[in-house]
Design a protein around this motif. Sequence first.
Motif, PDB file in Angstrom:
ATOM      1  N   ALA A  75       0.840  -1.203   0.000  1.00  0.00           N
ATOM      2  CA  ALA A  75       0.000   0.000   0.000  1.00  0.00           C
ATOM      3  C   ALA A  75       0.874   1.253   0.000  1.00  0.00           C
ATOM      4  CB  ALA A  75      -0.924  -0.007   1.215  1.00  0.00           C
ATOM      5  N   LEU A  76       1.940   1.216   0.785  1.00  0.00           N
ATOM      6  CA  LEU A  76       2.860   2.362   0.830  1.00  0.00           C
ATOM      7  C   LEU A  76       3.442   2.638  -0.556  1.00  0.00           C
ATOM      8  CD1 LEU A  76       4.627   4.425   2.469  1.00  0.00           C
ATOM      9  CD2 LEU A  76       6.319   2.596   2.641  1.00  0.00           C
ATOM     10  N   LYS A  77       3.885   1.578  -1.230  1.00  0.00           N
ATOM     11  CA  LYS A  77       4.493   1.740  -2.551  1.00  0.00           C
ATOM     12  C   LYS A  77       3.496   2.336  -3.543  1.00  0.00           C
ATOM     13  CE  LYS A  77       6.508  -2.496  -2.412  1.00  0.00           C
ATOM     14  NZ  LYS A  77       7.268  -3.652  -2.932  1.00  0.00           N
ATOM     15  N   LYS A  78       2.233   1.894  -3.444  1.00  0.00           N
ATOM     16  CA  LYS A  78       1.216   2.441  -4.356  1.00  0.00           C
ATOM     17  C   LYS A  78       1.023   3.934  -4.140  1.00  0.00           C
ATOM     18  CE  LYS A  78      -1.853  -1.174  -5.878  1.00  0.00           C
ATOM     19  NZ  LYS A  78      -2.812  -2.079  -5.289  1.00  0.00           N
ATOM     20  N   LEU A  79       0.994   4.339  -2.864  1.00  0.00           N
ATOM     21  CA  LEU A  79       0.826   5.764  -2.553  1.00  0.00           C
ATOM     22  C   LEU A  79       1.975   6.575  -3.151  1.00  0.00           C
ATOM     23  CD1 LEU A  79      -0.197   5.599   1.219  1.00  0.00           C
ATOM     24  CD2 LEU A  79      -1.614   6.396  -0.682  1.00  0.00           C
ATOM     25  N   LEU A  80       3.187   6.053  -2.983  1.00  0.00           N
ATOM     26  CA  LEU A  80       4.361   6.781  -3.468  1.00  0.00           C
ATOM     27  C   LEU A  80       4.359   6.875  -4.988  1.00  0.00           C
ATOM     28  CD1 LEU A  80       7.009   5.275  -1.044  1.00  0.00           C
ATOM     29  CD2 LEU A  80       6.144   7.608  -1.044  1.00  0.00           C
ATOM     30  N   VAL A  81       4.021   5.758  -5.647  1.00  0.00           N
ATOM     31  CA  VAL A  81       4.000   5.771  -7.115  1.00  0.00           C
ATOM     32  C   VAL A  81       2.979   6.806  -7.595  1.00  0.00           C
ATOM     33  CG1 VAL A  81       3.442   4.431  -9.186  1.00  0.00           C
ATOM     34  CG2 VAL A  81       4.840   3.414  -7.380  1.00  0.00           C
ATOM     35  N   ALA A  82       1.825   6.873  -6.898  1.00  0.00           N
ATOM     36  CA  ALA A  82       0.798   7.848  -7.297  1.00  0.00           C
ATOM     37  C   ALA A  82       1.333   9.275  -7.159  1.00  0.00           C
ATOM     38  CB  ALA A  82      -0.454   7.667  -6.452  1.00  0.00           C
ATOM     39  N   ASP A  83       2.101   9.542  -6.092  1.00  0.00           N
ATOM     40  CA  ASP A  83       2.659  10.880  -5.898  1.00  0.00           C
ATOM     41  C   ASP A  83       3.687  11.246  -6.965  1.00  0.00           C
ATOM     42  OD1 ASP A  83       1.159  11.489  -3.748  1.00  0.00           O
ATOM     43  OD2 ASP A  83       2.756  11.426  -2.252  1.00  0.00           O
ATOM     44  N   LEU A  84       4.276  10.238  -7.566  1.00  0.00           N
ATOM     45  CA  LEU A  84       5.359  10.491  -8.529  1.00  0.00           C
ATOM     46  C   LEU A  84       4.891  10.461  -9.975  1.00  0.00           C
ATOM     47  CD1 LEU A  84       8.126   8.228  -6.967  1.00  0.00           C
ATOM     48  CD2 LEU A  84       8.160  10.706  -7.119  1.00  0.00           C
ATOM     49  N   THR A  85       3.612  10.191 -10.166  1.00  0.00           N
ATOM     50  CA  THR A  85       3.123  10.012 -11.528  1.00  0.00           C
ATOM     51  C   THR A  85       2.341  11.244 -11.977  1.00  0.00           C
ATOM     52  OG1 THR A  85       2.963   7.655 -11.077  1.00  0.00           O
ATOM     53  CG2 THR A  85       1.799   8.453 -13.014  1.00  0.00           C
ATOM     54  N   PHE A  86       2.679  11.746 -13.141  1.00  0.00           N
ATOM     55  CA  PHE A  86       2.018  12.939 -13.675  1.00  0.00           C
ATOM     56  C   PHE A  86       1.492  12.635 -15.061  1.00  0.00           C
ATOM     57  CE2 PHE A  86       5.257  14.185 -10.744  1.00  0.00           C
ATOM     58  CZ  PHE A  86       4.650  15.158  -9.981  1.00  0.00           C
ATOM     59  N   ALA A  87       0.302  13.109 -15.325  1.00  0.00           N
ATOM     60  CA  ALA A  87      -0.211  12.979 -16.691  1.00  0.00           C
ATOM     61  C   ALA A  87       0.652  13.881 -17.568  1.00  0.00           C
ATOM     62  CB  ALA A  87      -1.659  13.425 -16.746  1.00  0.00           C
ATOM     63  N   GLY A 258      15.188   9.486  -1.266  1.00  0.00           N
ATOM     64  CA  GLY A 258      13.854  10.032  -1.080  1.00  0.00           C
ATOM     65  C   GLY A 258      13.703  11.456  -1.586  1.00  0.00           C
ATOM     66  N   ILE A 259      14.832  12.113  -1.848  1.00  0.00           N
ATOM     67  CA  ILE A 259      14.758  13.493  -2.329  1.00  0.00           C
ATOM     68  C   ILE A 259      13.943  13.572  -3.618  1.00  0.00           C
ATOM     69  CG2 ILE A 259      16.936  13.460  -3.655  1.00  0.00           C
ATOM     70  CD1 ILE A 259      15.577  16.370  -1.492  1.00  0.00           C
ATOM     71  N   ALA A 260      13.977  12.512  -4.414  1.00  0.00           N
ATOM     72  CA  ALA A 260      13.175  12.489  -5.645  1.00  0.00           C
ATOM     73  C   ALA A 260      11.696  12.601  -5.304  1.00  0.00           C
ATOM     74  CB  ALA A 260      13.442  11.200  -6.420  1.00  0.00           C
ATOM     75  N   LEU A 261      11.284  11.876  -4.261  1.00  0.00           N
ATOM     76  CA  LEU A 261       9.882  11.915  -3.853  1.00  0.00           C
ATOM     77  C   LEU A 261       9.524  13.295  -3.330  1.00  0.00           C
ATOM     78  CD1 LEU A 261       9.720   8.540  -1.917  1.00  0.00           C
ATOM     79  CD2 LEU A 261       9.046   8.997  -4.238  1.00  0.00           C
ATOM     80  N   ALA A 262      10.423  13.863  -2.521  1.00  0.00           N
ATOM     81  CA  ALA A 262      10.151  15.183  -1.952  1.00  0.00           C
ATOM     82  C   ALA A 262       9.984  16.210  -3.076  1.00  0.00           C
ATOM     83  CB  ALA A 262      11.290  15.595  -1.028  1.00  0.00           C
ATOM     84  N   LEU A 263      10.876  16.164  -4.050  1.00  0.00           N
ATOM     85  CA  LEU A 263      10.849  17.152  -5.134  1.00  0.00           C
ATOM     86  C   LEU A 263       9.599  17.023  -5.987  1.00  0.00           C
ATOM     87  CD1 LEU A 263      14.594  16.971  -6.114  1.00  0.00           C
ATOM     88  CD2 LEU A 263      13.404  19.055  -5.426  1.00  0.00           C
ATOM     89  N   ALA A 264       9.373  15.819  -6.501  1.00  0.00           N
ATOM     90  CA  ALA A 264       8.230  15.645  -7.391  1.00  0.00           C
ATOM     91  C   ALA A 264       6.923  15.841  -6.633  1.00  0.00           C
ATOM     92  CB  ALA A 264       8.276  14.262  -8.035  1.00  0.00           C
ATOM     93  N   GLY A 265       6.885  15.326  -5.392  1.00  0.00           N
ATOM     94  CA  GLY A 265       5.662  15.391  -4.602  1.00  0.00           C
ATOM     95  C   GLY A 265       5.308  16.801  -4.167  1.00  0.00           C
ATOM     96  N   GLU A 266       6.301  17.581  -3.789  1.00  0.00           N
ATOM     97  CA  GLU A 266       6.010  18.929  -3.295  1.00  0.00           C
ATOM     98  C   GLU A 266       5.833  19.914  -4.442  1.00  0.00           C
ATOM     99  OE1 GLU A 266       6.314  20.258   0.080  1.00  0.00           O
ATOM    100  OE2 GLU A 266       6.679  18.348   1.075  1.00  0.00           O
ATOM    101  N   LEU A 267       6.673  19.786  -5.460  1.00  0.00           N
ATOM    102  CA  LEU A 267       6.625  20.782  -6.543  1.00  0.00           C
ATOM    103  C   LEU A 267       5.667  20.399  -7.658  1.00  0.00           C
ATOM    104  CD1 LEU A 267      10.440  21.452  -6.752  1.00  0.00           C
ATOM    105  CD2 LEU A 267       8.726  23.124  -6.112  1.00  0.00           C
ATOM    106  N   LYS A 268       5.260  19.144  -7.677  1.00  0.00           N
ATOM    107  CA  LYS A 268       4.367  18.661  -8.742  1.00  0.00           C
ATOM    108  C   LYS A 268       4.990  18.867 -10.128  1.00  0.00           C
ATOM    109  CE  LYS A 268       0.779  18.280  -5.709  1.00  0.00           C
ATOM    110  NZ  LYS A 268       1.607  17.745  -4.607  1.00  0.00           N
ATOM    111  N   ILE A 269       6.271  18.543 -10.212  1.00  0.00           N
ATOM    112  CA  ILE A 269       6.976  18.611 -11.492  1.00  0.00           C
ATOM    113  C   ILE A 269       7.523  17.209 -11.766  1.00  0.00           C
ATOM    114  CG2 ILE A 269       8.893  19.636 -12.784  1.00  0.00           C
ATOM    115  CD1 ILE A 269       8.847  21.930 -10.809  1.00  0.00           C
ATOM    116  N   PRO A 270       7.356  16.703 -12.977  1.00  0.00           N
ATOM    117  CA  PRO A 270       7.837  15.351 -13.248  1.00  0.00           C
ATOM    118  C   PRO A 270       9.356  15.246 -13.271  1.00  0.00           C
ATOM    119  CG  PRO A 270       6.952  16.349 -15.244  1.00  0.00           C
ATOM    120  CD  PRO A 270       6.653  17.300 -14.128  1.00  0.00           C
TER     121      PRO A 270
END
Length: 302
Positions: A75-87, A258-270
């Motif tokens: 479940a954790l992995k799914k949440l993270l993948v969703a945060d990192l995925t952009f249309a 995890g910095i990748a997650l922080a960046l993409a997740g907070e800034l919403k940039i792919p």
Amino acid sequence: MNFFSRLKEGLSKTRSQIAAIVGLKTEFDEQFYESLEEALVAADIGLGLSQSIIDRLRQEIRSRGLKTSADAFGALKKLLVADLTFASPAIAPAKPWVVLVVGVNGVGKTTTIGKIAASFAAQGKKVMLGAGDTFRAGAIEQLRIWADRTGSDFVGQHEGADAASVAFDALEAARNRNVDVLMLDTAGRLHNKVNLMNELDKIIRVIRRHTPLAPHEILLVIDATTGQNALRQAEVFHRAIGLTGLVITKLDGTARGGIALALAGELKIPIRKIGVGEGLDDLQDFVPHDYVEAMFGDLGKS
Ligand SMILES: Nc1nc2c(ncn2[C@@H]2O[C@H](COP(=O)(O)OP(=O)(O)OP(=O)(O)O)[C@@H](O)[C@H]2O)c(=O)[nH]1
Ligand SMILES: [Mg+2]
């Protein structure tokens, strides 16, 4: 070694750090959530995002009645993948496709340009490199070497020249020579130096006056070993010039993937690419699922 193994190897420190903190907890008590949050923060995911992920995980576990740690990590992995995925927005292909590469000093801008040029060249594209770093001694020569290595065309002026004028020359040359992809290097700059940030703005204005929809991509290169300051850097660049994508370099040998997650997740940039070494082949496409698997893949299997 294939790409996924190299990514896994790059993130192995992050993974073992998370494993050590989380341990083999099998009960989803407060201590489980606390250790997990601590592990996410230690991996540089950032406090805000870590808390939000843990809150959402808690809800998932409760509402779906998850029992095993394998399910919880799933479940954790799914949440993270969703945060990192952009249309990805539909962008009409343009010729030349113009990519402007920016970032603070020494993060890997020029090397990344060389690696991307190599991969475009391997696809049969005609590539040109423009030497927009007119500031650092040796920068023009460094890019010229990458052009030679990758069979790319090269446009540059002299040290101290106006970077916007180099960009203009390169656009002209790219159009005349039927180039598919033009990549423009820029000088490393600290994000808190206003005049340098203004120079980037000028480069972009000159490019737009020549080719209204260019640059088609403005890539910020971030060094993964920078830690949480990377987030601040990215915010300032984004506010100043509007980024369209991120490249995270030096993921080999950092415990802080995890910095990748922080960046993409907070800034919403792919995130477009990730660097896992200095070699030509050490740049990969960023695939959220693979990245998250490489960070957490072996955890929760009990
Ligand atoms: N380990 C590792 N080293 C990298 C990676 N990407 C770049 N480097 C190294 O980082 C150093 C700096 O790279 P450059 O490409 O010159 O960085 P830059 O951002 O252009 O630097 P300036 O032009 O001085 O601002 C070089 O030694 C590269 O080989 C990576 O993914 N992993
Ligand atoms: Mg450089």
